[in-house]
Design an enzyme around this catalytic site. Sequence first.
Site, PDB file in Angstrom:
ATOM      1  N   HIS A  47     -13.259   4.688 -37.719  1.00 51.93           N
ATOM      2  CA  HIS A  47     -12.188   4.065 -36.409  1.00 51.93           C
ATOM      3  C   HIS A  47     -10.978   3.052 -37.011  1.00 51.93           C
ATOM      4  O   HIS A  47      -9.905   2.974 -36.882  1.00 51.93           O
ATOM      5  CB  HIS A  47     -12.694   3.957 -35.340  1.00 51.93           C
ATOM      6  CG  HIS A  47     -11.975   3.318 -34.252  1.00 51.93           C
ATOM      7  ND1 HIS A  47     -11.822   1.923 -33.780  1.00 51.93           N
ATOM      8  CD2 HIS A  47     -11.231   3.839 -33.434  1.00 51.93           C
ATOM      9  CE1 HIS A  47     -10.928   1.700 -33.034  1.00 51.93           C
ATOM     10  NE2 HIS A  47     -10.430   2.875 -32.698  1.00 51.93           N
ATOM     11  N   GLU A  50      -8.982   4.115 -39.584  1.00 54.44           N
ATOM     12  CA  GLU A  50      -7.755   5.085 -38.925  1.00 54.44           C
ATOM     13  C   GLU A  50      -6.675   4.162 -38.493  1.00 54.44           C
ATOM     14  O   GLU A  50      -5.406   4.199 -38.789  1.00 54.44           O
ATOM     15  CB  GLU A  50      -8.190   5.917 -37.744  1.00 54.44           C
ATOM     16  CG  GLU A  50      -7.319   6.513 -36.953  1.00 54.44           C
ATOM     17  CD  GLU A  50      -7.363   6.212 -35.302  1.00 54.44           C
ATOM     18  OE1 GLU A  50      -6.570   5.818 -34.747  1.00 54.44           O
ATOM     19  OE2 GLU A  50      -8.569   6.554 -34.818  1.00 54.44           O
ATOM     20  N   HIS A  51      -7.149   2.853 -37.823  1.00 58.61           N
ATOM     21  CA  HIS A  51      -6.070   1.764 -37.665  1.00 58.61           C
ATOM     22  C   HIS A  51      -5.427   1.344 -38.866  1.00 58.61           C
ATOM     23  O   HIS A  51      -4.178   1.419 -38.842  1.00 58.61           O
ATOM     24  CB  HIS A  51      -6.652   0.661 -36.930  1.00 58.61           C
ATOM     25  CG  HIS A  51      -6.941   0.864 -35.561  1.00 58.61           C
ATOM     26  ND1 HIS A  51      -6.483   0.061 -34.721  1.00 58.61           N
ATOM     27  CD2 HIS A  51      -7.309   1.746 -34.625  1.00 58.61           C
ATOM     28  CE1 HIS A  51      -6.725   0.612 -33.413  1.00 58.61           C
ATOM     29  NE2 HIS A  51      -7.417   1.165 -33.523  1.00 58.61           N
ATOM     30  N   GLU A 126     -10.496  -4.069 -28.682  1.00 58.63           N
ATOM     31  CA  GLU A 126     -10.604  -2.832 -28.332  1.00 58.63           C
ATOM     32  C   GLU A 126     -12.270  -2.474 -27.713  1.00 58.63           C
ATOM     33  O   GLU A 126     -12.329  -1.809 -26.948  1.00 58.63           O
ATOM     34  CB  GLU A 126     -10.117  -1.722 -29.413  1.00 58.63           C
ATOM     35  CG  GLU A 126      -9.966  -0.531 -28.944  1.00 58.63           C
ATOM     36  CD  GLU A 126      -9.539   0.586 -29.802  1.00 58.63           C
ATOM     37  OE1 GLU A 126      -8.757   0.182 -30.741  1.00 58.63           O
ATOM     38  OE2 GLU A 126      -9.559   1.929 -29.570  1.00 58.63           O
TER      39      GLU A 126
END
Lengths: 410, 410
Positions: A47, A50-51, A126
Amino acid sequence: MPFHTHRFASGLQLIGETLPSARSAAVGFFVRTGARDETGPESGVSHYLEHMMFKGTPRRTALDVNRDFDRIGASYNAYTSEENTVYYAAVLPEYLATAVDILADILRPSLRQADFDTEKQVILEEIKMYQDQPGSEAWEHARKIYYGTHTLGQTILGTTESVTALTAEQMRAYFDRRYVASNILVSVAGQFDWDAFVKLIDDKCGQWTDAAATRTGVTEHVGPGGVHAVVKEGVAQEHVLCLAASPPAESMMRYTASTLAIAIGDDSGSRLHWALVDPGKVESASCGVDPSQGNGMLAASYSCDPEDAAENLAIVRQVLSEVQTGGITDEELLQAKNKIASRVVRYSERPMGRMRTIAGSWMYTGEYSDPDVELARFDAVSLTSIREYLDKYPVDRLTVVGYGPAATLG
Amino acid sequence: MPFHTHRFASGLQLIGETLPSARSAAVGFFVRTGARDETGPESGVSHYLEHMMFKGTPRRTALDVNRDFDRIGASYNAYTSEENTVYYAAVLPEYLATAVDILADILRPSLRQADFDTEKQVILEEIKMYQDQPGSEAWEHARKIYYGTHTLGQTILGTTESVTALTAEQMRAYFDRRYVASNILVSVAGQFDWDAFVKLIDDKCGQWTDAAATRTGVTEHVGPGGVHAVVKEGVAQEHVLCLAASPPAESMMRYTASTLAIAIGDDSGSRLHWALVDPGKVESASCGVDPSQGNGMLAASYSCDPEDAAENLAIVRQVLSEVQTGGITDEELLQAKNKIASRVVRYSERPMGRMRTIAGSWMYTGEYSDPDVELARFDAVSLTSIREYLDKYPVDRLTVVGYGPAATLG
């Protein structure tokens, strides 16, 4: 509908479906990697990576990536699941080549240390934000309890500890291992020319290198059973998830699984709706299937006043026990089929819907997802196939997880 | 695209757009009523009534309503806003007549006392559920503070007190006052035959009675200014909303307003994105417009660690002040326009999108929303019209509301 496929020498795969009536096009890069492919110290890296993809390449700064997408008015995004990381964009047809140029470029990122350090704070924020959302936290705990040490129980976001400790070197090693050509599928749908598109991908991705990206831990799993209350004070609702085994994404039983889940717990007109939502016993209740490679999970869930959580659990058990023993009725089967037909058709009206559907099907089964074939397969679901499903995947063999103020669920 | 309108003798209005390539159809009943049309003791009645519509008619029990929708596989729902209550369904073309039969029927509900009592618990649960969602609570507080005694500050859900005290008689009186023929618009789009559809609506709704349903309090409003910290312990993030006046839904300035909001705070590539999201200072930040009849509101919002809320507010003020003084650049304008073009086209690919778009336009302006005309109007937005907008609706004349642990926002 005209469906096309191509496999490049590098191992990269390409599929596409042209829709003559579409006024736009959608394209996606599907990387077969996610939380389940991470080692313990890597937890959250898929994840996080991905950022980082949007933070720049040798040809583009982060500013350029965003500006170039924005200039063409692209609707673009990315997401990370337990087993896939997906980058996609929807654009007007005249901007499709530019969208591909950007996507192909960011999939070979610079992963600079300074960007890595800055983005780490975003990821940590997040993680905190999701901790504020009881529905999402309930799912995190439930997956962990259900899957135990199985790789599908690994958290997508990672933890504050794992993300804090993660280094850029670990991320680069993960990238080199997972983002290889044969582990990626490109999917396109809508208004575009296939031959030009093949040439475009060859032009933009022709130099991608390959290696074997294997996935371990692809085994079927059944949860431990029992009732697990995760106590969280300060939230008003109790979130309860009742989990059972169901078929993997590649199984032909998936049509029966989806149909049955609709009969049990669709938003409206389902068993759970009539037993819990309609009489006002819960805020919401639903049932769905979550198919992954090699393993699936069926989840019946509800949220309600913590004081009523135990009583409602008894009702859910009763509903599932009745389904397990008696199956569903002809009328319920017909309803579920009409719902599915309507959803399949409406989803297929959008290039983005088709782009995702054909990619999902191709990745798990290597088949073209023709809407008419899909509809025919759903139409072939019968009370007999429902019975076979229940015999193989009992819906009353539950692992129950509650999240909220309730200390016990009875 | 072939657009049609019809007005029945009762005052009921009908609009429709046929889309030859569509494989489904969408239909909606738009009632011009919502929270802003409620008296104090009625607070929450519009939304509560929307739920009650699914609880039965002289011809159908609640069970029948759901079963009849489900049998045809309809995707149906309803929602209540500050000023509209909408009932809609998307179906395969062969089921459109049945969908209309059900929708027209439930819009003349029985409103039985026993159902009213049961549903009250569902509504009270829903109020509790939203109290668990910081983002939604922040908006509730912000609207109330911004609008003060203006009707647009009235809560949609109502309060635990108002809903508890509400009687079935009050709800019936509200229904009789607001659900009259001339206060309702029917919208349809997709695969259908217009002449048959007019006949169908006449058949199902021909007996609806009419009366004058007026709306009071349709005045422009500017918030009180100042910084208001609503302290809520136990949540991890601070939610901050910066509110300014913007044009009403019927204003031709709406194209400029939407374009400017994208340049200021779109998900990607906007001023707020670069100032706050990209450097990792906040979890999320955005800017949008909320146009209503007679009045609009522009909202720049962000959520972040409570400790950083004050520092981030200073950054938002700086961004908005720079826009107010210097406007936006040619490049920003071009980007915003391309984004809008892409969104308008993609939304228009779905019958549901078209059904909603033509209804919204018709209700506020009495105009057909032709996608090509809409695109041309967005394309006509210029740096000059942006300047005119800013002179009339300054984006730095803010009312700021924070919700979360922070006791002050500096």
